[in-house]
Scaffold this motif. Structure first.
Motif, PDB file in Angstrom:
ATOM      1  N   PRO A 155       0.829  -1.200   0.000  1.00  0.00           N
ATOM      2  CA  PRO A 155       0.000   0.000   0.000  1.00  0.00           C
ATOM      3  C   PRO A 155       0.871   1.261   0.000  1.00  0.00           C
ATOM      4  CG  PRO A 155      -0.856  -1.602   1.560  1.00  0.00           C
ATOM      5  CD  PRO A 155       0.458  -2.139   1.098  1.00  0.00           C
ATOM      6  N   GLY A 156       0.521   2.200  -0.877  1.00  0.00           N
ATOM      7  CA  GLY A 156       1.259   3.450  -0.958  1.00  0.00           C
ATOM      8  C   GLY A 156       2.419   3.442  -1.926  1.00  0.00           C
ATOM      9  N   THR A 157       2.708   2.295  -2.533  1.00  0.00           N
ATOM     10  CA  THR A 157       3.796   2.190  -3.507  1.00  0.00           C
ATOM     11  C   THR A 157       3.241   1.694  -4.833  1.00  0.00           C
ATOM     12  OG1 THR A 157       5.415   1.671  -1.783  1.00  0.00           O
ATOM     13  CG2 THR A 157       6.020   1.159  -4.058  1.00  0.00           C
ATOM     14  N   ARG A 158       3.487   2.437  -5.896  1.00  0.00           N
ATOM     15  CA  ARG A 158       3.056   2.020  -7.236  1.00  0.00           C
ATOM     16  C   ARG A 158       4.207   2.224  -8.224  1.00  0.00           C
ATOM     17  NH1 ARG A 158      -1.604   4.598  -5.376  1.00  0.00           N
ATOM     18  NH2 ARG A 158      -1.252   6.532  -6.544  1.00  0.00           N
ATOM     19  N   ILE A 159       4.432   1.214  -9.029  1.00  0.00           N
ATOM     20  CA  ILE A 159       5.422   1.286 -10.109  1.00  0.00           C
ATOM     21  C   ILE A 159       4.670   1.113 -11.414  1.00  0.00           C
ATOM     22  CG2 ILE A 159       7.498   0.276 -11.107  1.00  0.00           C
ATOM     23  CD1 ILE A 159       8.116  -0.826  -8.262  1.00  0.00           C
ATOM     24  N   GLY A 160       4.791   2.085 -12.315  1.00  0.00           N
ATOM     25  CA  GLY A 160       4.069   2.050 -13.577  1.00  0.00           C
ATOM     26  C   GLY A 160       5.001   1.988 -14.766  1.00  0.00           C
ATOM     27  N   LEU A 161       4.643   1.184 -15.750  1.00  0.00           N
ATOM     28  CA  LEU A 161       5.377   1.095 -17.009  1.00  0.00           C
ATOM     29  C   LEU A 161       4.380   1.291 -18.141  1.00  0.00           C
ATOM     30  CD1 LEU A 161       8.124   0.487 -18.388  1.00  0.00           C
ATOM     31  CD2 LEU A 161       7.402  -1.917 -18.502  1.00  0.00           C
ATOM     32  N   ALA A 162       4.611   2.291 -18.984  1.00  0.00           N
ATOM     33  CA  ALA A 162       3.669   2.611 -20.066  1.00  0.00           C
ATOM     34  C   ALA A 162       4.410   2.705 -21.389  1.00  0.00           C
ATOM     35  CB  ALA A 162       2.951   3.924 -19.766  1.00  0.00           C
ATOM     36  N   PHE A 206       5.524   6.031  -7.801  1.00  0.00           N
ATOM     37  CA  PHE A 206       4.774   6.829  -6.835  1.00  0.00           C
ATOM     38  C   PHE A 206       4.964   6.194  -5.471  1.00  0.00           C
ATOM     39  CE2 PHE A 206       1.072   7.479  -4.160  1.00  0.00           C
ATOM     40  CZ  PHE A 206       0.888   8.855  -4.216  1.00  0.00           C
ATOM     41  N   GLN A 207       5.495   6.973  -4.520  1.00  0.00           N
ATOM     42  CA  GLN A 207       5.747   6.453  -3.183  1.00  0.00           C
ATOM     43  C   GLN A 207       5.144   7.377  -2.139  1.00  0.00           C
ATOM     44  OE1 GLN A 207       7.366   3.483  -2.002  1.00  0.00           O
ATOM     45  NE2 GLN A 207       6.243   4.278  -0.238  1.00  0.00           N
ATOM     46  N   GLN A 208       4.130   6.890  -1.432  1.00  0.00           N
ATOM     47  CA  GLN A 208       3.533   7.648  -0.334  1.00  0.00           C
ATOM     48  C   GLN A 208       4.423   7.484   0.893  1.00  0.00           C
ATOM     49  OE1 GLN A 208       0.295   9.213  -0.922  1.00  0.00           O
ATOM     50  NE2 GLN A 208       0.970  10.409   0.857  1.00  0.00           N
ATOM     51  N   LEU A 209       5.023   8.573   1.358  1.00  0.00           N
ATOM     52  CA  LEU A 209       5.946   8.518   2.481  1.00  0.00           C
ATOM     53  C   LEU A 209       5.223   8.529   3.821  1.00  0.00           C
ATOM     54  CD1 LEU A 209       8.654  11.002   1.143  1.00  0.00           C
ATOM     55  CD2 LEU A 209       8.628   8.504   0.957  1.00  0.00           C
ATOM     56  N   ASN A 210       4.196   9.368   3.917  1.00  0.00           N
ATOM     57  CA  ASN A 210       3.374   9.449   5.114  1.00  0.00           C
ATOM     58  C   ASN A 210       2.044  10.092   4.724  1.00  0.00           C
ATOM     59  OD1 ASN A 210       3.874  12.325   5.087  1.00  0.00           O
ATOM     60  ND2 ASN A 210       5.820  11.919   6.125  1.00  0.00           N
ATOM     61  N   ARG A 211       1.256  10.518   5.688  1.00  0.00           N
ATOM     62  CA  ARG A 211      -0.060  11.086   5.354  1.00  0.00           C
ATOM     63  C   ARG A 211       0.055  12.341   4.507  1.00  0.00           C
ATOM     64  NH1 ARG A 211      -4.041  12.104  10.147  1.00  0.00           N
ATOM     65  NH2 ARG A 211      -5.198  12.872   8.308  1.00  0.00           N
TER      66      ARG A 211
END
Length: 424
Positions: free
Chosen positions: A221-228, A273-278
């Protein structure tokens, strides 16, 4: 609802006038979305609104319900040519003036969640183009007076979410390309002592087709890696030269059938995209664009005492790379702040740069803010600065020997846009 419908119709109409903003080549990051405030950082992984259709269709899997977004932006800047001592164009000619006129544009996106796995959507936006408008009597008028190359994309899309970690997406991309050019013809080598210019016009519109394909992997949760990936799109323009000017040689040029074969490059983008905190999130992107396959860029008409000829001009482009880094700060429940910076390598070397397409390496600085009016409606304002710096040019015509030498001094572009999103 009537007001929203009217706004969306206006946005769709404005998307037909897509504005030119340089990336490494002439693909656009600024298309009237909130992505402009991040300088493209995290573009293939953010999945924060239906404009993900343009950057990674797999992102629709993260959008609940039905979401509609539309954007307006204006692009302006300074692209002024300083003539050097090596120029030998007949007549002194005037300065180029600022070749970039302010241009409005827009975008429209809609996504809809069918069930826990499937989502569909549609987007229309201008993500490809360049337009220059020089003073008609400037010293480089035999190379270019005004020209525009614009592409409007229509992209129906679908996404499938396998589980909490994996999503894929596909968009069928139909691009309508519009090419227009107007350039002076030097008549002095043809015995015309008053050196009154001739002129030719060339314009056409054509369709090309390709695809957007993307995948998003969320390891936690909070981490997404995208390849387009976006595929190459062929735009084959065909028109007869419309030549104005007196004389048998120019009469022979008139109505000459001319074909220009252009290839909108394939691209590959990797984003994080990396969510570090709130409050804080970190975003990054790396991008490759296949500009070496672009093809013809313009029609050139050259004259000599023995006659004249028309040829197509090969772009001489090379592939480009893009790196961007950005951050998001959730200041309050209503306010989200975006900031980003990016670098794009040049699609053309100094020796191949032309006044037709005066591209170079670029640096971007961008910021923006999104305000949630309520639970279902949010408005974003974004700004970006593209710094191109000094762009030297050395162009020569073979028959006439006309040469334009100098540089574009301290070239820059800015975009200012607003973007609205509605959720249902």
């Amino acid at each position: 609802m009537h007001t929203r419908t009217l706004i969306l119709l206006v946005l769709t109409w404005l998307a037909l006038g897509s504005s030119p903003v340089w990336a490494g080549g002439i693909l656009l990051y600024e298309i009237g979305t909130d992505n402009a405030g991040l300088a493209n950082a995290g573009a293939a992984a953010r999945a924060q609104g239906p404009s993900t259709i343009a950057t990674n269709p797999a992102g629709m899997s993260y959008l609940p319900g039905t979401q509609i977004s539309g954007g307006l932006q204006v692009v302006y800047g300074d692209l002024t040519f300083d003539r050097g001592s090596g120029s030998n164009v007949p007549g002194s000619g005037s300065g180029s003036g600022n070749a970039l006129d302010p241009l409005p544009s827009g975008s429209f996106f809609i996504s809809h969640e069918l069930d826990d796995h499937w989502s569909v959507g549609f987007g229309t936006y201008g993500d490809f183009g360049l337009a220059v408008n020089y003073d008609n009597d400037w010293s480089g008028r035999y190379f270019a007076q005004n020209s525009s190359l614009l592409g409007l994309s229509l992209v129906p899309s679908v996404a499938y979410r396998f589980n909490e970690q994996w999503s894929v997406g596909l968009g069928v991309k139909a691009m309508y390309g519009m090419l227009q050019a107007q350039t002076a013809i030097d008549r002095s080598p043809l015995g015309n002592t008053d050196r009154a210019d001739g002129q030719y016009k060339y314009q056409d519109g054509t369709w090309g087709y390709g695809a957007n394909v993307g995948v998003i992997y969320a390891p936690q949760p909070g981490t997404r890696i995208g390849l387009a990936y976006t595929s190459q799109i062929d735009l084959d323009f065909e028109d007869r030269l419309n030549v104005k000017g007196e004389g048998p040689v120019l009469d022979q040029l008139n109505n000459t059938q001319t074909e220009l074969d252009m290839k909108v490059p394939q691209t590959l983008t990797l984003s994080l995209f990396q969510q570090l905190n709130r409050q804080w999130a970190l975003l990054a992107s790396a991008n490759w664009q296949d500009w070496s396959e672009f093809g013809d860029i313009a029609v050139a008409v050259d004259t000599s005492a023995l006659g004249s000829r028309s040829t197509t001009v090969d772009a001489g482009f090379k592939d480009t790379w893009h790196l961007s880094l950005g951050a998001q700060y959730q200041a309050t429940e209503q306010w989200l702040w975006n900031v980003g910076m990016a670098y794009d390598s040049s699609a053309v070397s100094d020796s191949n740069r032309s006044v037709i397409v005066p591209m170079g390496e670029s640096w971007r600085l961008a910021t923006g803010a999104t305000y949630a009016l309520n639970q279902d409606t949010a408005v974003n304002v974004s700004w970006s600065l593209v710094w191109l710096g000094d762009l030297p040019v050395e162009q020569r015509q073979t028959l006439s020997g006309n040469q334009i030498s100098g540089q574009f001094d301290k070239a820059w572009i800015q975009s200012l846009g607003t973007h609205l999103t509605w959720k249902f």
